[in-house]
Write a protein that holds these residues in place. Structure first.
Motif, PDB file in Angstrom:
ATOM      1  N   SER A   1       0.830  -1.199   0.000  1.00 30.32           N
ATOM      2  CA  SER A   1       0.000   0.000   0.000  1.00 30.32           C
ATOM      3  C   SER A   1       0.871   1.257   0.000  1.00 30.32           C
ATOM      4  O   SER A   1       2.069   1.196  -0.224  1.00 30.32           O
ATOM      5  N   GLU A   2       0.238   2.402   0.243  1.00 23.16           N
ATOM      6  CA  GLU A   2       0.899   3.711   0.302  1.00 23.16           C
ATOM      7  C   GLU A   2       1.553   4.069  -1.033  1.00 23.16           C
ATOM      8  O   GLU A   2       2.628   4.669  -1.065  1.00 23.16           O
ATOM      9  N   ASN A   3       0.917   3.705  -2.134  1.00 24.21           N
ATOM     10  CA  ASN A   3       1.444   4.041  -3.451  1.00 24.21           C
ATOM     11  C   ASN A   3       0.277   4.234  -4.412  1.00 24.21           C
ATOM     12  O   ASN A   3      -0.848   3.850  -4.122  1.00 24.21           O
ATOM     13  N   ASN A   4       0.553   4.851  -5.555  1.00 20.39           N
ATOM     14  CA  ASN A   4      -0.448   5.004  -6.618  1.00 20.39           C
ATOM     15  C   ASN A   4      -1.811   5.470  -6.105  1.00 20.39           C
ATOM     16  O   ASN A   4      -2.841   4.838  -6.386  1.00 20.39           O
ATOM     17  N   PRO A   5      -1.873   6.576  -5.361  1.00 20.55           N
ATOM     18  CA  PRO A   5      -3.154   6.998  -4.777  1.00 20.55           C
ATOM     19  C   PRO A   5      -4.259   7.214  -5.801  1.00 20.55           C
ATOM     20  O   PRO A   5      -5.429   6.977  -5.504  1.00 20.55           O
ATOM     21  N   VAL A   6      -3.899   7.631  -7.015  1.00 16.85           N
ATOM     22  CA  VAL A   6      -4.928   7.912  -8.030  1.00 16.85           C
ATOM     23  C   VAL A   6      -5.754   6.669  -8.352  1.00 16.85           C
ATOM     24  O   VAL A   6      -6.979   6.739  -8.508  1.00 16.85           O
ATOM     25  N   MET A   7      -5.110   5.507  -8.417  1.00 18.29           N
ATOM     26  CA  MET A   7      -5.821   4.288  -8.789  1.00 18.29           C
ATOM     27  C   MET A   7      -6.749   3.806  -7.669  1.00 18.29           C
ATOM     28  O   MET A   7      -7.866   3.332  -7.921  1.00 18.29           O
ATOM     29  N   PHE A   8      -6.299   3.919  -6.442  1.00 16.76           N
ATOM     30  CA  PHE A   8      -7.130   3.457  -5.333  1.00 16.76           C
ATOM     31  C   PHE A   8      -8.275   4.431  -5.065  1.00 16.76           C
ATOM     32  O   PHE A   8      -9.360   4.025  -4.643  1.00 16.76           O
ATOM     33  N   GLU A   9      -8.030   5.720  -5.305  1.00 18.67           N
ATOM     34  CA  GLU A   9      -9.111   6.702  -5.200  1.00 18.67           C
ATOM     35  C   GLU A   9     -10.197   6.375  -6.225  1.00 18.67           C
ATOM     36  O   GLU A   9     -11.394   6.425  -5.922  1.00 18.67           O
ATOM     37  N   LEU A  10      -9.777   6.044  -7.429  1.00 19.32           N
ATOM     38  CA  LEU A  10     -10.714   5.693  -8.491  1.00 19.32           C
ATOM     39  C   LEU A  10     -11.543   4.471  -8.107  1.00 19.32           C
ATOM     40  O   LEU A  10     -12.784   4.478  -8.222  1.00 19.32           O
ATOM     41  N   LEU A  11     -10.893   3.427  -7.638  1.00 17.24           N
ATOM     42  CA  LEU A  11     -11.604   2.202  -7.286  1.00 17.24           C
ATOM     43  C   LEU A  11     -12.637   2.454  -6.195  1.00 17.24           C
ATOM     44  O   LEU A  11     -13.768   1.964  -6.267  1.00 17.24           O
ATOM     45  N   CYS A  12     -12.254   3.225  -5.187  1.00 19.42           N
ATOM     46  CA  CYS A  12     -13.152   3.447  -4.044  1.00 19.42           C
ATOM     47  C   CYS A  12     -14.376   4.278  -4.405  1.00 19.42           C
ATOM     48  O   CYS A  12     -15.388   4.233  -3.698  1.00 19.42           O
ATOM     49  N   GLU A  13     -14.282   5.036  -5.485  1.00 16.74           N
ATOM     50  CA  GLU A  13     -15.443   5.839  -5.890  1.00 16.74           C
ATOM     51  C   GLU A  13     -16.438   5.036  -6.724  1.00 16.74           C
ATOM     52  O   GLU A  13     -17.602   5.426  -6.848  1.00 16.74           O
ATOM     53  N   LEU A  14     -16.016   3.941  -7.313  1.00 15.15           N
ATOM     54  CA  LEU A  14     -16.878   3.195  -8.229  1.00 15.15           C
ATOM     55  C   LEU A  14     -18.238   2.818  -7.627  1.00 15.15           C
ATOM     56  O   LEU A  14     -19.275   2.989  -8.287  1.00 15.15           O
ATOM     57  N   PRO A  15     -18.292   2.296  -6.399  1.00 11.04           N
ATOM     58  CA  PRO A  15     -19.607   1.907  -5.867  1.00 11.04           C
ATOM     59  C   PRO A  15     -20.587   3.071  -5.736  1.00 11.04           C
ATOM     60  O   PRO A  15     -21.803   2.857  -5.724  1.00 11.04           O
ATOM     61  N   TRP A  16     -20.070   4.281  -5.612  1.00 10.62           N
ATOM     62  CA  TRP A  16     -20.916   5.448  -5.353  1.00 10.62           C
ATOM     63  C   TRP A  16     -21.313   6.189  -6.627  1.00 10.62           C
ATOM     64  O   TRP A  16     -21.989   7.218  -6.553  1.00 10.62           O
ATOM     65  N   ARG A  17     -20.876   5.683  -7.772  1.00 10.51           N
ATOM     66  CA  ARG A  17     -21.228   6.298  -9.056  1.00 10.51           C
ATOM     67  C   ARG A  17     -22.127   5.324  -9.806  1.00 10.51           C
ATOM     68  O   ARG A  17     -21.691   4.251 -10.217  1.00 10.51           O
ATOM     69  N   ALA A  18     -23.372   5.720  -9.999  1.00  9.06           N
ATOM     70  CA  ALA A  18     -24.385   4.815 -10.531  1.00  9.06           C
ATOM     71  C   ALA A  18     -24.145   4.423 -11.981  1.00  9.06           C
ATOM     72  O   ALA A  18     -24.541   3.336 -12.407  1.00  9.06           O
ATOM     73  N   GLU A  19     -23.502   5.284 -12.729  1.00  8.67           N
ATOM     74  CA  GLU A  19     -23.313   5.025 -14.154  1.00  8.67           C
ATOM     75  C   GLU A  19     -21.847   5.134 -14.540  1.00  8.67           C
ATOM     76  O   GLU A  19     -21.061   5.822 -13.873  1.00  8.67           O
ATOM     77  N   ALA A  20     -21.507   4.472 -15.650  1.00 11.71           N
ATOM     78  CA  ALA A  20     -20.146   4.570 -16.177  1.00 11.71           C
ATOM     79  C   ALA A  20     -19.821   6.028 -16.485  1.00 11.71           C
ATOM     80  O   ALA A  20     -20.699   6.808 -16.865  1.00 11.71           O
ATOM     81  N   PHE A  21     -18.566   6.389 -16.341  1.00 12.51           N
ATOM     82  CA  PHE A  21     -18.162   7.786 -16.513  1.00 12.51           C
ATOM     83  C   PHE A  21     -16.879   7.865 -17.310  1.00 12.51           C
ATOM     84  O   PHE A  21     -16.172   6.870 -17.488  1.00 12.51           O
ATOM     85  N   ASP A  22     -16.580   9.065 -17.758  1.00 10.09           N
ATOM     86  CA  ASP A  22     -15.431   9.296 -18.617  1.00 10.09           C
ATOM     87  C   ASP A  22     -14.155   9.416 -17.788  1.00 10.09           C
ATOM     88  O   ASP A  22     -14.101  10.198 -16.831  1.00 10.09           O
ATOM     89  N   LYS A  23     -13.157   8.661 -18.181  1.00  3.98           N
ATOM     90  CA  LYS A  23     -11.889   8.667 -17.442  1.00  3.98           C
ATOM     91  C   LYS A  23     -11.261  10.056 -17.396  1.00  3.98           C
ATOM     92  O   LYS A  23     -10.781  10.504 -16.350  1.00  3.98           O
ATOM     93  N   ASP A  24     -11.240  10.753 -18.514  1.00  8.37           N
ATOM     94  CA  ASP A  24     -10.577  12.056 -18.578  1.00  8.37           C
ATOM     95  C   ASP A  24     -11.267  13.095 -17.702  1.00  8.37           C
ATOM     96  O   ASP A  24     -10.605  13.893 -17.039  1.00  8.37           O
ATOM     97  N   GLN A  25     -12.589  13.084 -17.716  1.00 10.34           N
ATOM     98  CA  GLN A  25     -13.329  14.036 -16.874  1.00 10.34           C
ATOM     99  C   GLN A  25     -13.109  13.734 -15.400  1.00 10.34           C
ATOM    100  O   GLN A  25     -12.944  14.638 -14.581  1.00 10.34           O
ATOM    101  N   TRP A  26     -13.114  12.435 -15.084  1.00  8.49           N
ATOM    102  CA  TRP A  26     -12.866  12.072 -13.682  1.00  8.49           C
ATOM    103  C   TRP A  26     -11.480  12.521 -13.253  1.00  8.49           C
ATOM    104  O   TRP A  26     -11.297  13.055 -12.147  1.00  8.49           O
TER     105      TRP A  26
END
Length: 716
Positions: free
Chosen positions: A423-448
């Motif tokens: 752990s303690e590395n690549n925060p962007v990827m883990f932030e992305l994963l943790c948000e997935l359950p709370w986003r009802a629909e697929a979203f654009d990577k660049d906008q995120w």
């Protein structure tokens, strides 16, 4: 009397609010922060959080403390531009927080959000104290985690159980692994390596686990405790007369024996284990068990009977309990789980981003029926060995999550999981994963990504966005079919030879991006550096990205050096090898500016746990061995473990990797001048460093921005 009851209710309500774990969390983020928020917990069958305004305070509403904490984090990121991350879990909040103009609600039917791999407890958390654990539990709550593995102090359960079975103190310590290797011991891979542990270690672990579990339970987080899956010491047949099978070797280490489910003492020993677990740490509603992990021999084992015996013992300990199993390679074996009741097993699809087993026919680990009737979690492994490096499948992780959710197997998909080895590395990827359950629909990577950058750095900047867009389309755009184990490994960390590509034995690396793009991205990010001076998140990321750029430069220089040798070009080899060694020292200098990238931080944590010089030395030896040879000579050289947990860290680069390359380069020069070729005993060189005790500082050295500029100017 009526008025008295109302007053009492108000008083009790005030006490409950004052004791709220979310309020405590806010105070740890910034003293006085809890007065700027109004927290409301309401009943709901669905996990949700709402953000709203109440006067000049921010109202965060949710159905439990974890949902509320997730809402707090969402507000801080997307309204206040404050990103709490592993590199910094505190912030200075403004006196008046930015308002929420209209109510925002997020909900999820994914009831489980899991955290940790057994390996994480060794590669990252082996030497954590309560202060560091408190920050991690807060991080988990802020990111919606409600189902973490909790294996600290489980060695105390084993110690006491084996003592009851008649094992002596020395025998027990020959079985229980040392601090930096307990993950593999509890996965039934090895015995004793890294020990024996002092008595104080067990006392320390028990106290720490009780603190961890207390805080988790205050949040309403469900800890996953390791359950009993049939592991016994290798000599249990001789010592206890048990009917056991031999699972074979793991990377050169003898595995513990497996107690056959047909042995009449299976339930007795399992009962002893759970009784001691409950006495120390209470009951759990979830137990993690992974028999036959990573190639364990199942010859002569009735897998259905094994599954039933393990399940029955767990249910006897707690009728409500659920078995949590890791899907890795052939595990969990189909015959072992097919007759378990639905609802009593959750499978962690450990490597969903690259080798999913949930039923995706494009996977190299394809299971036609997925996990059948059993629940499962979409997990991201991402990091192996705690290696340092930028890496990810940013768009693919998003796409595959929604693909899995909408597939026929989505009916049994119950959540997500972070299953990183380190752990303690690549925060962007883990932030992305943790948000997935709370986003009802697929979203654009660049906008995120743009919204993430604004949250992480507190402001927008065109150069920052350009740099990260380039990274997201190169090093964070690992192809879907690529199955490599984590980051593109740095050539600096490899044992020297003329055909270096991978560092660790099972990397499976393939070229998928242009190294020059990473160097260019670092330069673009540096062009914005002065505007972000003092911004901790930016300076952490800048260090990491420039570090990656230096590693890429090393990968470009390396073949010039080796080709010069093969061509007999002495001068070219001399200049290229000198340049290669200079790059290692440049990276070492850069990484000295941040404590997160210093071997001194790792060693200091280890030594701080010891009460005596002998204990401190044992823990330091554990720390040094794990990140270098990993094991003894056999395991390192023939078991494939050496450099598996390699780290691009200040101090380690200069004194270990640089030295190793320098010795090899000097030998190549001698051979170019006519000396006969001879083998280098690298293990002897490496082992020497593991047994040293020279001090390494954990304190930052030098200015981050100025050092990054200086280093980059020498590689561009």
């Amino acid at each position: 009397m009526k008025h008295l009851c109302i007053i009492c209710m108000i008083f009790l309500s005030t006490i409950v609010r004052a004791a709220s774990p979310v309020q405590g969390l806010l105070e740890r983020i910034d003293k006085g922060a809890s007065r700027k928020f109004v927290v409301e917990q309401v009943k709901s069958d669905t996990d949700f959080f709402e953000l709203d305004q109440k006067g000049n305070k921010i109202l965060v509403r949710g159905n439990n403390p974890v949902s509320i904490a997730t809402g707090v984090n969402w507000y801080l990121k997307y309204y206040a531009g404050i990103h709490l991350s592993w590199n910094k879990m505190t912030a200075c909040l403004p006196d008046i927080l930015p308002p929420v103009p209209q109510k925002e609600r997020h909900e999820t039917n994914l009831t489980h959000r899991y955290d940790f791999n057994y390996c994480t407890f060794s590669y990252t958390m082996a030497f954590w104290d309560w202060e560091r654990w408190e920050k991690e539990i807060d991080w988990m709550a802020l990111h919606g985690i409600n189902l973490p593995l909790a294996m600290t102090g489980i060695d105390v359960v084993w110690y006491n159980m084996l003592e009851k079975l008649g094992y002596s103190k020395d025998e027990i310590n020959e079985f229980i692994a040392g601090p930096a290797f307990q993950g593999w011991w509890l996965m039934n891979n090895l015995e004793g390596w890294g020990g024996p542990n002092p008595d104080s270690w067990y006392k320390q672990r028990e106290v720490l686990q009780k603190q961890i579990l207390k805080r988790m339970r205050e949040y309403g987080i469900h800890p996953v405790l390791p359950g009993y899956s049939g592991m016994v010491p290798h000599n249990a047949k001789e010592r206890l007369g048990l009917n056991v099978s031999d699972p074979g070797l793991w990377c050169g280490y003898r595995r513990p024996a497996f107690l056959q489910p047909t042995d009449p003492r299976f339930q007795e020993i399992a009962g002893l284990y759970y009784k001691e677990m409950e006495r120390l740490y209470g009951k759990a509603d979830f137990y993690s068990m992974d028999p036959f992990h990573e190639g364990g021999n199942v010859a002569g084992v009735d897998l259905n009977a094994a599954g039933q015996a393990i399940w029955q013992a767990m249910k006897k300990a707690n009728p409500k309990a659920v078995w949590v199993a890791q899907a890795w390679q052939a595990n969990p074996r189909q015959k072992m789980i097919e007759n378990l009741p639905a609802g009593d097993l959750i499978v962690l699809d450990l490597f969903s981003e690259s080798r999913p087993q949930w039923g995706d026919p494009e996977s190299t680990w394809y299971r036609k029926e997925g996990f059948g009737k059993h629940d499962w979690l979409y997990c991201m492994l991402l990091n192996y060995g705690g290696n340092v490096g930028l890496h990810g499948k940013m768009k693919h992780v998003i796409d595959e999550f929604y693909k899995a959710q909408s597939s026929p197997f989505g009916k049994t998909m119950k959540g997500i999981g972070m299953t990183m080895e380190g752990s303690e590395n690549n925060p962007v990827m883990f932030e992305l994963l943790c948000e997935l359950p709370w986003r009802a629909e697929a979203f654009d990577k660049d906008q995120w990504l743009k919204s993430y950058l604004k949250a992480r750095y507190g402001q927008t900047d065109p150069a920052v966005e350009e740099a990260w867009e380039l990274l997201s389309n190169t090093i964070y755009n690992c192809p879907p079919q690529n199955t490599q184990q984590g980051t593109h490994e740095s050539v600096f960390c490899a044992r020297p030879h003329h055909n270096v590509y991978e560092v660790s034995s099972w990397s499976e690396m393939k070229p998928y991006y242009n190294p020059e793009d990473i160097i260019r991205a670092a330069g673009i990010l540096l062009s914005a550096a002065d505007r972000f001076k003092g911004n901790d998140n930016f300076e952490y990321d800048l260090t990491d990205i420039v570090r990656q750029a230096v590693a890429e430069k090393g990968r470009l220089v390396y073949p010039i050096m080796t080709n010069a040798y093969k061509a007999g070009e002495k001068k070219l080899f001399d200049s290229a090898s000198t340049r290669f060694l200079e790059l290692i020292l440049l990276q070492d200098k850069l990484l000295a500016t941040r404590p997160e990238f210093k071997v001194g931080s790792w060693i200091e944590k280890a030594r701080n746990l010891g009460n005596t010089t002998e204990e401190k030395d044992l823990y330091e030896w554990n720390a040094r061995v794990q990140i270098t040879t990993w094991g003894n000579r056999t395991a390192a050289n023939h078991g494939g473990l050496r450099d598996y947990a390699h780290k691009e860290w200040n101090g380690l680069l200069k004194d270990f990797y640089y030295n190793r390359w320098k010795i090899w380069i000097e030998q190549q020069k001698e051979q170019l001048n006519g000396s006969p070729a001879k083998d280098i005993d690298f293990y002897a060189i490496e082992e020497q460093w593991t047994r040293q005790n020279q001090p390494y500082s954990s304190q930052p050295e030098g200015d981050v921005l100025e050092t990054a500029k200086e280093v980059y100017n020498q590689i561009k």
